[in-house]
Design an enzyme around this catalytic site. Structure first.
Site, PDB file in Angstrom:
ATOM      1  N   ASP A  16       9.426   2.912   1.767  1.00  0.00           N
ATOM      2  CA  ASP A  16       8.449   3.730   2.136  1.00  0.00           C
ATOM      3  C   ASP A  16       8.097   3.849   3.341  1.00  0.00           C
ATOM      4  O   ASP A  16       7.416   2.751   4.010  1.00  0.00           O
ATOM      5  CB  ASP A  16       7.242   3.144   1.308  1.00  0.00           C
ATOM      6  CG  ASP A  16       5.956   3.821   1.694  1.00  0.00           C
ATOM      7  OD1 ASP A  16       5.836   4.813   2.375  1.00  0.00           O
ATOM      8  OD2 ASP A  16       4.853   3.702   0.927  1.00  0.00           O
TER       9      ASP A  16
ATOM     10  N   LYS B 215       2.735  11.599   6.791  1.00  0.00           N
ATOM     11  CA  LYS B 215       1.798  11.259   7.842  1.00  0.00           C
ATOM     12  C   LYS B 215       2.351  12.029   9.181  1.00  0.00           C
ATOM     13  O   LYS B 215       2.150  13.320   9.331  1.00  0.00           O
ATOM     14  CB  LYS B 215       1.803   9.797   8.329  1.00  0.00           C
ATOM     15  CG  LYS B 215       0.769   9.189   7.182  1.00  0.00           C
ATOM     16  CD  LYS B 215       0.309   7.721   7.269  1.00  0.00           C
ATOM     17  CE  LYS B 215      -0.335   7.217   6.238  1.00  0.00           C
ATOM     18  NZ  LYS B 215      -1.753   7.758   6.020  1.00  0.00           N
TER      19      LYS B 215
ATOM     20  N   PHE C 198       1.067  -1.187  -0.036  1.00  0.00           N
ATOM     21  CA  PHE C 198       0.009   0.130   0.148  1.00  0.00           C
ATOM     22  C   PHE C 198       0.906   1.175  -0.078  1.00  0.00           C
ATOM     23  O   PHE C 198       1.633   1.558   1.099  1.00  0.00           O
ATOM     24  CB  PHE C 198      -1.133  -0.135   1.139  1.00  0.00           C
ATOM     25  CG  PHE C 198      -1.999   1.205   1.181  1.00  0.00           C
ATOM     26  CD1 PHE C 198      -3.053   1.075   0.277  1.00  0.00           C
ATOM     27  CD2 PHE C 198      -1.482   2.515   1.772  1.00  0.00           C
ATOM     28  CE1 PHE C 198      -3.826   2.538   0.277  1.00  0.00           C
ATOM     29  CE2 PHE C 198      -2.270   3.467   1.670  1.00  0.00           C
ATOM     30  CZ  PHE C 198      -3.571   3.460   0.852  1.00  0.00           C
TER      31      PHE C 198
END
Length: 406
Positions: free
Chosen positions: A232, A261, A147
């Site tokens: 990531d 984030k 993801f």
């Protein structure tokens, strides 16, 4: 004199959203109005312990005082210039973020998906300019069940049909291999490979932690093959796993690291690609950009986030409380939990399907004052703010035990 408008209830607000909001999420039926630390409060005044923390965007809790102060201070001075001009916050942010992550250069962006897209562009540019891959032939190897976001290019290499179906044609140039499988990865890499792009811990897949040695193996394999290792760390980074970056659990240094984030402190969207000068240095003016990337407000908040992490306090808390989380979940195995995976203050918990789906378990927890979120099947994710206390964490685990005993 006109009477003040009556505040709408949670049910009324949820119903009001339905005809005007595109259905890109399926949120739990709670309407948050206030928050502080690890707690949120809905419009009726009910309090909930936040065990999701905005998918790690709220690593430092809601409205951390140092981050709020930094934002307020910058709001009174300057919020945006665009990168057409310099601003007085960006250099300090970039210097400190590079130092924190052990890298040389920083490419500031806004969202996590933008960081991934930027990493893909940089890797391809490096492949053509430095490695000598023929034009338009560069490939990137990724892992199944990944993801990395939901842009058109990113869903092109997703294996989640919900994310892919109906959005083709897809961007070529990606090869998908099983996660945690070095042999499959090695077989997929060739002279056209620009990079291997993976999550050090797969979050959306259910907090999948690879075997010891996998990340070091990826690093060695990419070094031998002459391609880049792009990590990531948008969910796993910035303290979540008990280290500043999850790759540090194997003492690995990627060529590029993607951040987002938590970098915005739960206040503004901030992301970045950090990496070696030999890689990020391939970009030239006009080849990439962002109107808001590196804006003064984002840089001020991002600097305050880096300051919190420079102390090491939050990394230590995640490691120590991660032990409490693991101990509590171990006690629940065989008592409604069929298995779990955790690293630091982050866990994917597989619930006995006979007890309900992950969604149903999350709704049950919500009714008992705990906010968590399901992922695939009967799996729920736990990722509380790193500011949570041990007592609050143990209380949440007790509520989970009760929800599974129903």
């Amino acid at each position: 004199m006109t009477a003040p408008a009556r505040a709408r209830t949670s049910d009324e607000l949820i119903r009001a959203e339905q005809p005007v909001l595109a259905h890109n999420y399926h949120p739990l039926p709670v309407v948050v109005a206030h928050a502080e630390g690890a707690w949120v409060e809905d419009v009726e005044g009910r309090r909930y312990l936040d065990m999701l923390a905005g998918y790690s965007a709220l690593n430092f809790g809601h409205r951390h005082p140092a981050l709020i102060e930094a934002a307020h201070r910058q709001l009174d001075r300057l919020t945006l210039t665009s990168r057409a001009f310099h601003n007085d916050q960006l250099a300090g942010f970039a210097e400190r973020l590079a130092r924190l992550t052990g890298q040389d250069m920083v490419l500031p962006m806004n969202t996590g998906a933008e960081a991934v897209e930027s990493g893909i562009k940089v890797a391809r540019k490096w492949a053509y300019d430095v490695k000598g891959v023929p034009a338009d032939r560069a490939t990137i190897v990724v892992a199944a069940d990944n993801f990395h976001g939901r842009t058109t290019t990113i869903v092109s290499f997703s294996t989640d049909e919900t994310a892919r179906s109906g959005f083709g044609p897809f961007t070529p140039g990606f090869r998908v291999v099983p996660y945690n499988d070095l042999a499959a990865l090695e077989a997929a890499v060739d002279e056209t490979t620009a990079a291997v792009l993976i999550e050090p811990v797969q979050g959306e897949a259910g907090v999948i932690v690879p075997d010891d040695g996998y990340l070091a193996g990826v690093r060695e394999l990419t070094r031998r093959a002459g391609c880049l290792f792009v990590a990531d760390e948008i969910q796993s980074g910035l303290g979540r796993t008990g280290r500043t970056l999850a790759v540090e659990h194997e003492d690995v240094m990627p060529d590029l690291v993607l951040l987002g984030k938590a970098l915005g402190g739960g206040i503004v969207p901030v992301s970045a690609v950090v990496g070696r000068r030999e890689v990020l240095g391939v970009l030239r003016p006009g080849e990439h950009g962002s109107t808001f990337g590196g804006n003064p407000l984002a840089a001020a908040v991002g600097t305050a986030v880096v300051e919190l992490l420079e102390t090491g306090e939050f990394q230590r808390r995640a490691a120590e409380l991660g032990g409490v989380l693991r101990e509590g979940l171990t006690d629940l195995v065989g008592r409604g939990v069929v298995g779990f995976r955790s690293r630091g203050l982050w866990a994917g918990v597989d619930v006995d399907p006979a007890l309900g789906t992950g969604r149903e378990i999350s709704e049950r927890l919500m009714r008992e004052g705990i906010l968590a979120k399901d992922t695939h099947g009967s799996t729920i994710r736990l990722a509380p703010p790193l500011t949570i206390t041990e007592a609050e964490l143990r209380s949440a685990l007790a509520v989970l035990a009760g929800a599974l005993a129903v």
